[in-house]
Design an enzyme around this catalytic site. Structure first.
Site, PDB file in Angstrom:
ATOM      1  N   LYS A   9      59.598  37.524  38.991  1.00 28.17           N
ATOM      2  CA  LYS A   9      59.829  36.466  38.006  1.00 28.17           C
ATOM      3  C   LYS A   9      59.399  35.129  38.607  1.00 28.17           C
ATOM      4  O   LYS A   9      59.746  34.807  39.739  1.00 28.17           O
ATOM      5  CB  LYS A   9      61.314  36.425  37.632  1.00 28.17           C
ATOM      6  CG  LYS A   9      61.632  35.469  36.489  1.00 28.17           C
ATOM      7  CD  LYS A   9      63.084  35.643  36.036  1.00 28.17           C
ATOM      8  CE  LYS A   9      63.452  34.646  34.948  1.00 28.17           C
ATOM      9  NZ  LYS A   9      62.672  34.819  33.715  1.00 28.17           N
ATOM     10  N   HIS A  59      67.310  38.148  39.063  1.00 24.85           N
ATOM     11  CA  HIS A  59      66.180  38.879  38.486  1.00 24.85           C
ATOM     12  C   HIS A  59      65.310  39.458  39.595  1.00 24.85           C
ATOM     13  O   HIS A  59      65.410  39.055  40.751  1.00 24.85           O
ATOM     14  CB  HIS A  59      65.338  37.942  37.617  1.00 24.85           C
ATOM     15  CG  HIS A  59      65.972  37.596  36.310  1.00 24.85           C
ATOM     16  ND1 HIS A  59      66.908  36.587  36.193  1.00 24.85           N
ATOM     17  CD2 HIS A  59      65.831  38.130  35.070  1.00 24.85           C
ATOM     18  CE1 HIS A  59      67.303  36.516  34.927  1.00 24.85           C
ATOM     19  NE2 HIS A  59      66.667  37.433  34.222  1.00 24.85           N
TER      20      HIS A  59
END
Lengths: 266, 266, 266, 266
Positions: D159, D155
């Site tokens: 995050k 990601h």
């Protein structure tokens, strides 16, 4: 001109591959093999090779040299033999290509001096897989422009150490090209410990171990809106042979000792 | 020292991204915007940007220069304007960074001469995505050692032409580093036509088109027992911004025209 | 309960792997080997296996059965032998696991009838690589929800035919789950012929051939904003062994003939 | 028959996408929008949508129902509203499709009972990305045959938590299909802590965080000589829309509450 090659360590796993590689290369001739004990008159006598592999076997490098006049000694033996072989080869004006990491700093220094003085080239390569060497070199270059980097290395599940030596070396090379800083969000949190991998100067390294895998590594370099991935897959020992061939050809034009394939690749 | 930047084409897709990028970069200041028509006194008046983007808008580069003294003009307009802008910028001693491919050979030659004579740097970049430029550069380097290569480029299914421009350019660069020869088995046979892809000097190019995809390319280089993969994923227009920033910084130190980001990456 | 296994074709490439696999499996015992000619009293006598592989060799299945009472015959021989072996095994109430594609429709029908009548299970598997079978099965399932699909198969450059059999079978399975329609943009154009790959009912198949590669396939399923990739890498012949083991275990519980590993995987 | 759809939460990020999706779908009609406050008479009045989006806006579901008779309420609001909406919809005999995870166990139980009693279908989907749901489902299926598994999720570097929710859910599903056991070599050793990732019932999870990445996950399943990789890339919010469409169509045929897209995919 055909390059006259002698091989030390021809019966080992790497050695056997190398014998076939040199035998099948049009620009080379396998003129002799060096062993530490009596194994027969020729390679064919060992029953490890086809019957037309009638390459003579020697246990003395001096005698091998006198009779077969090799241009290059390819040494794939173990650390205990390799230093003596290389030193003797250089003294006999035989160029040396060596695939091991087992030299002490002193030995390496001495070989460097010897090679330079005699202008007899010598290439020592801890890793003969050209693709892996290129991957590391490119990672190092790209890190200047895309400094956020993670490494995923993947090996069979019988490998004991994590991260792999190649991953550590890649991280080391990258680290010299970018400032040390913590990647990821400053408040990022592992809800399961280890999820974010190992931390090497702020970069992350992840080691996957699964049955079936051989030896694979990818270097992921992220930037705004983009990802650059450098990946090397090594499927079998044959991956080293292109580096062996390149080294044998290149050492013919060198007059000094070179450590690491990355220095003969431009 | 803060670099004073002016942008032409600020209302376009790339332009809007560039405005945000320069506004948020500590080493730069967005001092002016050049447009071809009246769009308001400042960027904020266009309703395309936040209200604190009070950067003045000009429709005349001479006037923009006199009032705001930019170091660099970043030109993201269309081919019809870009040549005049760049020429005028160089004559006004403003360095230029240009993101278009729409120059004729004559125009390019003239700009080169102008840049060299005035020692005012100019960078023209058909592709600002640093990752893509690195991928091409690495493919070119690696082709000398692993000459068996296939390219897979993948784009959304609204793209009309196949192969992509980047794939064609990559193949062209590689082709200059290796002999032209037919890859694959000499007796290989397509049981469904097209399976082996397009043939570029013996290399194969495959074009995947699927909904969901953005812009991706991988260069596969195979050798005995190994595979080296160089992959670039472009997820959105932001991928160009790192190249824009690098170009603006680099042009400050140049005294001539440079065509292609690959020449400012070492 | 230990499953008593006999192997036909133990000296072939697949056969040798299977011998080791069964010998090393705790739930099985290799009780006999069937050959078509005299090769020695036991496997060890062939010099192809370690000296403790003292499994008896037979050239007659009836005799093999009488003396060693196998539960399962694993047949890895060539099409010319395999039909007779299988038929005879079923008649002798020996379950059969067969790894070949060489049956005629009539032969297959006859074996089915025989298996059903005698309630002696039989599994015929054209592909023992469980991972590849799962990939195909998943592609078929996913095609209902993400019908835009391209297949990239990658093999060593000594492979003659393109696309591969697995790619063709995958495309066939997918095609039964989605309407036939032309993917990509209606006005898409190949500037180099073949770039868009082979066309199978509107899907595209791309065949990569490079030295170093073994046998790999990926199925790409694109949808708005997303991509699902199903990939199988086969690195060596060992990839078939998990399917062999699963088949031997499963056939013990079957009372009919099953064609294809996909039907014993749920 | 055209499905009459009402949307709650039309002004949110997901909601806006959903409005466009339903408007452009031939099998559906967007008949109304539910908001919690006065935002104008129609969607077009909000200036968030094109001027021809003249879909009426209601703040009371009862009134919306009386006037526009929707078949399905698609609810993309926040947890605080979603329970009341869903309950009221079911009571009004409007089928519900809900994209949130914010129900308590009691609420869920109550909705289940209500749906079953009234035979009005209801689909609640924590994840609308069909590709991600398929990846999880396939991982679960494949784990029975290839139980050695590692998960790599990737990601953007903003995050905060690692591993991702999808990775944790995938690991949980897999864990129900295989015995808990420690993967890798029993004597394996981390020379840098964290290299082997997070440990979930013996499986390993690796979390990559880099700028440029969006939301990606791969599940690697290794077996002797082979690797099966299941990968999902989510490039933008559009990835949820195929799941939204599928849910709206499917809920028309259901007479009970279904939790999770995996249960409407076969």
């Amino acid at each position: 001109m055909t390059i006259r090659v002698a091989i030390a360590g021809a019966r080992g796993k790497m050695g056997k591959e190398a014998v076939h590689t040199v035998m099948n290369n049009d620009e080379m001739e396998l003129v002799a093999v060096l062993d530490y004990k009596e194994i027969g008159r020729t390679l064919a006598d060992t029953n490890l090779f086809p019957s037309h592999y009638t390459v003579p076997v020697f246990i003395d490098l001096q005698e091998l040299h006198t009779i077969t006049k090799p241009d290059v000694l390819l040494d794939l033996t173990t650390p205990e033999f390799v230093y003596e072989h290389t030193k003797q080869a250089l003294e006999l004006n035989i160029r040396a290509v060596v695939g091991t990491t087992g030299f002490s700093d002193e030995q390496l220094e001495e070989l460097k001096t010897l090679s330079k003085a005699s202008k007899i080239g010598c290439i020592i390569a801890p890793n003969f897989a050209i693709g892996a060497v290129l991957m590391m070199k490119f990672a190092e270059q790209a890190a200047k422009y895309l400094p956020d980097i993670e490494i995923i290395e993947m090996h069979h599940d019988q490998k004991l150490d994590a991260p792999s030596g190649t991953a550590m070396k890649t991280a080391h090379l990258i680290s010299q090209q970018r400032p040390i800083y913590q990647q990821g969000h400053i408040r990022e949190k592992e809800t399961l410990p280890g999820a974010r991998g190992a931390n090497y100067d702020g970069m992350r390294i992840h080691s996957v171990r699964l049955p079936g895998l051989v030896a694979h590594q990818q270097v992921l370099l992220g930037g705004e809106g983009q990802l650059l991935t450098l990946r090397h897959d090594s499927f079998n020992r044959g991956s080293f042979m292109s580096g062996v061939v390149l080294s044998i050809k290149t050492v013919m034009e060198k007059e000094e000792l070179i450590y690491g394939l990355e220095h003969i690749i431009d």
